[in-house]
Design a protein around this motif. Structure first.
Motif, PDB file in Angstrom:
ATOM      1  N   VAL A 139      34.943  34.431  87.657  1.00 57.32           N
ATOM      2  CA  VAL A 139      34.440  35.163  86.488  1.00 57.32           C
ATOM      3  C   VAL A 139      33.352  34.389  85.755  1.00 57.32           C
ATOM      4  O   VAL A 139      32.567  34.976  85.003  1.00 57.32           O
ATOM      5  N   GLU A 140      33.257  33.093  85.992  1.00 56.14           N
ATOM      6  CA  GLU A 140      32.228  32.274  85.352  1.00 56.14           C
ATOM      7  C   GLU A 140      30.875  32.395  86.043  1.00 56.14           C
ATOM      8  O   GLU A 140      29.843  32.014  85.480  1.00 56.14           O
ATOM      9  N   VAL A 141      30.847  32.911  87.263  1.00 55.31           N
ATOM     10  CA  VAL A 141      29.601  32.971  88.041  1.00 55.31           C
ATOM     11  C   VAL A 141      28.644  33.985  87.436  1.00 55.31           C
ATOM     12  O   VAL A 141      29.031  35.090  87.066  1.00 55.31           O
ATOM     13  N   SER A 219      44.596  31.046 103.530  1.00 61.59           N
ATOM     14  CA  SER A 219      43.162  31.070 103.830  1.00 61.59           C
ATOM     15  C   SER A 219      42.390  31.645 102.652  1.00 61.59           C
ATOM     16  O   SER A 219      42.893  32.487 101.894  1.00 61.59           O
ATOM     17  N   LEU A 220      41.152  31.197 102.498  1.00 52.65           N
ATOM     18  CA  LEU A 220      40.315  31.700 101.416  1.00 52.65           C
ATOM     19  C   LEU A 220      40.043  33.185 101.592  1.00 52.65           C
ATOM     20  O   LEU A 220      40.005  33.938 100.609  1.00 52.65           O
ATOM     21  N   LEU A 240      31.247  44.435  89.358  1.00 54.86           N
ATOM     22  CA  LEU A 240      30.798  43.155  88.816  1.00 54.86           C
ATOM     23  C   LEU A 240      31.683  42.023  89.318  1.00 54.86           C
ATOM     24  O   LEU A 240      31.192  40.965  89.728  1.00 54.86           O
ATOM     25  N   PHE A 241      33.000  42.246  89.321  1.00 59.84           N
ATOM     26  CA  PHE A 241      33.909  41.199  89.795  1.00 59.84           C
ATOM     27  C   PHE A 241      33.701  40.928  91.282  1.00 59.84           C
ATOM     28  O   PHE A 241      33.672  39.766  91.710  1.00 59.84           O
ATOM     29  N   GLU A 242      33.545  41.981  92.079  1.00 59.39           N
ATOM     30  CA  GLU A 242      33.344  41.782  93.515  1.00 59.39           C
ATOM     31  C   GLU A 242      32.028  41.050  93.780  1.00 59.39           C
ATOM     32  O   GLU A 242      31.961  40.172  94.641  1.00 59.39           O
ATOM     33  N   LEU A 243      31.010  41.392  93.033  1.00 57.88           N
ATOM     34  CA  LEU A 243      29.724  40.722  93.189  1.00 57.88           C
ATOM     35  C   LEU A 243      29.832  39.251  92.801  1.00 57.88           C
ATOM     36  O   LEU A 243      29.261  38.375  93.470  1.00 57.88           O
ATOM     37  N   TRP A 248      30.194  33.595  94.207  1.00 64.22           N
ATOM     38  CA  TRP A 248      30.963  32.357  94.117  1.00 64.22           C
ATOM     39  C   TRP A 248      31.197  31.763  95.505  1.00 64.22           C
ATOM     40  O   TRP A 248      31.046  30.562  95.719  1.00 64.22           O
ATOM     41  N   GLU A 249      31.554  32.603  96.451  1.00 68.38           N
ATOM     42  CA  GLU A 249      31.798  32.137  97.823  1.00 68.38           C
ATOM     43  C   GLU A 249      30.516  31.582  98.430  1.00 68.38           C
ATOM     44  O   GLU A 249      30.529  30.543  99.100  1.00 68.38           O
ATOM     45  N   GLU A 250      29.412  32.268  98.197  1.00 68.84           N
ATOM     46  CA  GLU A 250      28.129  31.812  98.718  1.00 68.84           C
ATOM     47  C   GLU A 250      27.780  30.433  98.168  1.00 68.84           C
ATOM     48  O   GLU A 250      27.338  29.554  98.906  1.00 68.84           O
TER      49      GLU A 250
END
Length: 255
Positions: A139-141, A219-220, A240-243, A248-250
Motif C-alpha cells: 500500500v506504500e508503493v 511462495s510469494l 489500485l491495490f492490484e496495480l 511492488w513485486e517489480e
C-alpha cells in the motif's frame, strides 16, 4: 387509527435506525480504505454525499444524517486523526478475517479481537500476521493510475461480488485444505469472468481443465494471490491495490 399511526412511526424509527447503522459501518470502512490509499487525510471534512453515491446508498439517504456517522474513523463529520500504521493494520485485519472467517480459531479470539486478527489455529495466525508486512509494503508503493487500462474491468457489482466469492474460496481452500498440486480445480475457477494475474500464476489450463501448479503457500506467488482476493468498496480501490502489488513485486525483483 392512533394505533396504526403509532405502528407506522415505530416502523419508520426502526427503518431509520437500521439504515443509519448500515451506513455508519460502510462509511467508516470506506474512509479507512481511502485513508490507507491516501485519497483522504486526517481532519478532512467527510465527503458525505460523494461517499453516499460511491457506496450506492442513495435509496436510503433520506434516513441518514451525517452527524450519525461517528465511528472508528469519523467524528463530528470529520476524519479522525489516527496513526496511519494502526489504520493499515485494522484494514488488513478486517479483510483477512472476512476471508478466513470459517477457519478454526482458539476460544480467546473474541476477547483479543480489538487490536489483533483472530487467533487462528494450526499456524494460520502466525502466517497471516507475517503476511501483513507484505500488505503494508504494497500500500506504500506509488503508482500511476493511468496504467489502470491494463487491468480488466468488472463494472457489474453482482458480477464482481461473485468473482471475489469464488476467488477467495479457491485461494483459502489451498491453505486450509491443502489442495494437491496437479489436481483439477475447475470447480473453483472454471466460470471466472476474469482472473487476477496473481491467481493465474497458480494454474495452467490444459484441454479445458484448470490444473493447480503451485500449492506452496509459502511462495510469494501464493501470498500475492491471497492478497489479490481482498474486497474493496469500489473497483477503483481494487484496481489500485492490484496495480500497487504488481509494482511492488517489480521493484522487489529489480534490486
Amino acid at each position: 387509527m392512533q394505533n396504526c399511526e403509532a405502528d407506522e412511526q415505530l416502523q419508520e424509527k426502526m427503518i431509520k435506525a437500521l439504515c443509519c447503522m448500515q451506513a455508519q459501518i460502510l462509511m467508516n470502512s470506506y474512509v479507512s480504505e481511502n485513508v490507507v490509499f491516501k485519497q483522504i487525510q486526517s481532519n478532512e471534512q467527510l465527503p458525505f454525499y460523494s461517499y453516499i453515491k460511491d457506496l450506492d446508498l442513495q435509496s436510503i439517504v433520506r434516513y441518514i444524517d451525517i452527524d450519525q456517522m461517528d465511528g472508528p474513523m469519523i467524528e463530528q463529520g470529520r476524519i479522525k486523526d489516527l496513526a496511519y500504521d494502526d489504520i493499515c493494520f485494522e484494514l488488513y485485519r478486517d479483510k483477512i478475517d472476512l476471508m478466513f472467517y470459517e477457519a478454526p480459531k482458539y476460544s480467546d479470539s473474541d476477547t483479543n479481537y480489538a487490536d489483533d486478527i483472530y487467533h487462528y489455529k494450526h499456524g494460520l495466525y502466525e502466517y497471516l500476521k507475517e503476511l501483513y508486512t507484505i500488505f503494508r509494503n504494497i500500500v506504500e508503493v506509488e503508482v500511476t493510475p493511468d496504467f489502470f487500462s491494463t487491468i480488466p474491468d468488472i463494472t457489474d457489482k453482482d458480477e464482481r461480488r461473485l468473482y471475489y466469492d469464488k476467488a477467495t474460496k479457491f485461494v483459502t481452500t489451498i491453505k486450509l485444505k491443502h489442495l494437491r498440486q496437479g489436481c483439477c480445480v475447475n470447480r473453483y475457477v472454471k466460470d471466472f469472468t476474469l482472473m487476477s494475474p496473481f491467481i493465474q500464476r497458480l494454474l495452467k489450463e490444459h484441454k479445458g481443465r484448470y490444473i493447480l501448479t503451485n500449492n506452496n503457500t509459502d511462495s510469494l506467488d501464493y501470498k500475492l494471490a491471497l492478497l489479490s482476493c481482498f474486497r474493496f468498496h469500489n473497483e477503483y480501490n481494487a484496481k489500485l491495490f492490484e496495480l500497487k502489488a504488481l509494482r511492488w513485486e517489480e521493484l522487489k525483483f529489480s534490486k
